[in-house]
Motif scaffolding. Structure first.
Motif, PDB file in Angstrom:
ATOM      1  N   PRO A 249     -37.466  13.592 -45.017  1.00  0.00           N
ATOM      2  CA  PRO A 249     -36.113  13.753 -44.516  1.00  0.00           C
ATOM      3  C   PRO A 249     -35.351  12.435 -44.570  1.00  0.00           C
ATOM      4  N   ARG A 250     -34.027  12.545 -44.805  1.00  0.00           N
ATOM      5  CA  ARG A 250     -33.206  11.347 -44.788  1.00  0.00           C
ATOM      6  C   ARG A 250     -33.252  10.736 -43.394  1.00  0.00           C
ATOM      7  N   GLU A 251     -33.289   9.409 -43.358  1.00  0.00           N
ATOM      8  CA  GLU A 251     -33.309   8.740 -42.070  1.00  0.00           C
ATOM      9  C   GLU A 251     -32.054   9.103 -41.284  1.00  0.00           C
ATOM     10  N   MET A 252     -32.256   9.500 -40.031  1.00  0.00           N
ATOM     11  CA  MET A 252     -31.148   9.949 -39.199  1.00  0.00           C
ATOM     12  C   MET A 252     -30.662   8.831 -38.292  1.00  0.00           C
ATOM     13  N   ASN A 253     -29.399   8.919 -37.925  1.00  0.00           N
ATOM     14  CA  ASN A 253     -28.802   8.017 -36.952  1.00  0.00           C
ATOM     15  C   ASN A 253     -28.462   8.866 -35.734  1.00  0.00           C
ATOM     16  N   ILE A 254     -29.197   8.666 -34.644  1.00  0.00           N
ATOM     17  CA  ILE A 254     -29.128   9.552 -33.485  1.00  0.00           C
ATOM     18  C   ILE A 254     -28.573   8.800 -32.281  1.00  0.00           C
TER      19      ILE A 254
ATOM     20  N   LYS B  49     -40.866  10.594 -32.569  1.00  0.00           N
ATOM     21  CA  LYS B  49     -42.099  11.116 -33.160  1.00  0.00           C
ATOM     22  C   LYS B  49     -41.788  12.129 -34.251  1.00  0.00           C
ATOM     23  N   ARG B  50     -40.782  12.954 -34.016  1.00  0.00           N
ATOM     24  CA  ARG B  50     -40.413  13.972 -35.009  1.00  0.00           C
ATOM     25  C   ARG B  50     -39.676  13.358 -36.185  1.00  0.00           C
ATOM     26  N   TYR B  51     -38.850  12.341 -35.911  1.00  0.00           N
ATOM     27  CA  TYR B  51     -38.079  11.681 -36.966  1.00  0.00           C
ATOM     28  C   TYR B  51     -38.391  10.180 -36.934  1.00  0.00           C
TER      29      TYR B  51
END
Length: 222
Positions: free
Chosen positions: A2-7, A30-32
């Motif tokens: 998955p593309r790295e997310m910005n949360i 842990k999930r991302y």
């Protein structure tokens, strides 16, 4: 992958409530694992120092009390390019800040007064009657961040070295040695309905010392 997310996770509550979101934040990481997670808590009373240094939080954003600083913060959030906001606060104020980021995914709880969740959130779940920490975990599950072990349910906090040293100093001043077991009781609360009786607290400390050999330590704040 998955593309790295910005949360951006938001919880504009006091320190105790903000601490209860740490299991959910750890599950998101842990999930991302490649995601960048920012946690926004109030500058005053939000306990920001407890979250610096936690491995699953990349940035702690301190929500300011004054309007000029909030304008500066708004510009920062708008330009940050968040992919997902997770609103643990359960109110329209924090929901509005999440909406303002422009994140395409925004999750939170159904509002108390049956207001429509859209446009604030793209997905929402009920707050329910469970403990706040579990409710926060249930919210993280909307983006597939679910607990797998008991360790996933533990609260986390970072205690700075200077704070640990000060606590050790206070214990030594009270005559409690480094290896001596003790029980700590914090009997006060911002909300009086959360407080037990003085008699109950005293009885608990007496029994802890008699039966378990634990020295009583009582803390409070101004």
């Amino acid at each position: 992958t998955p593309r790295e997310m910005n949360i951006l996770a938001i919880k504009l509550r006091h320190v105790g409530d903000n601490l209860l979101a740490t299991p959910a934040l750890a599950l998101l990481k842990k999930r991302y694992p490649g995601a960048r997670i920012s946690y926004m808590v109030p500058r005053e009373g939000g306990g920001a120092d407890l979250f610096h240094g936690l491995p699953f939080i990349d940035e702690v954003i301190e929500f300011p009390p004054d309007a000029p600083s909030r304008i500066t913060l708004a510009q920062k959030l708008r330009n940050a390019g968040f992919d997902l906001t997770v609103d643990f606060s359960w109110d329209t104020r924090s929901a509005g800040w999440g909406l303002f980021t422009g994140a395409p995914q925004r999750i939170g709880y159904h509002f108390r007064k049956r207001m429509p969740v859209w446009p604030f959130y793209t997905r929402a779940c009920p707050m329910g009657q469970s403990h706040t920490a579990m409710a926060n975990i249930e919210l993280a599950a909307l983006v597939d961040a679910r607990p797998e072990t008991e360790d996933d349910l533990k609260l986390r906090l970072h205690v700075p070295a200077a704070v640990r040293a000060r606590a050790d100093e206070l214990l030594r001043d009270a005559g409690i040695g480094d290896q001596e077991p003790f029980v700590l009781l914090h009997p006060t609360s911002r909300w009086t309905f959360k407080c037990w009786t003085n008699e109950g607290n005293a009885r608990f400390l007496d029994e802890a010392e008699k039966r378990l050999g634990l020295r009583p330590v009582v803390t409070s704040s101004p």
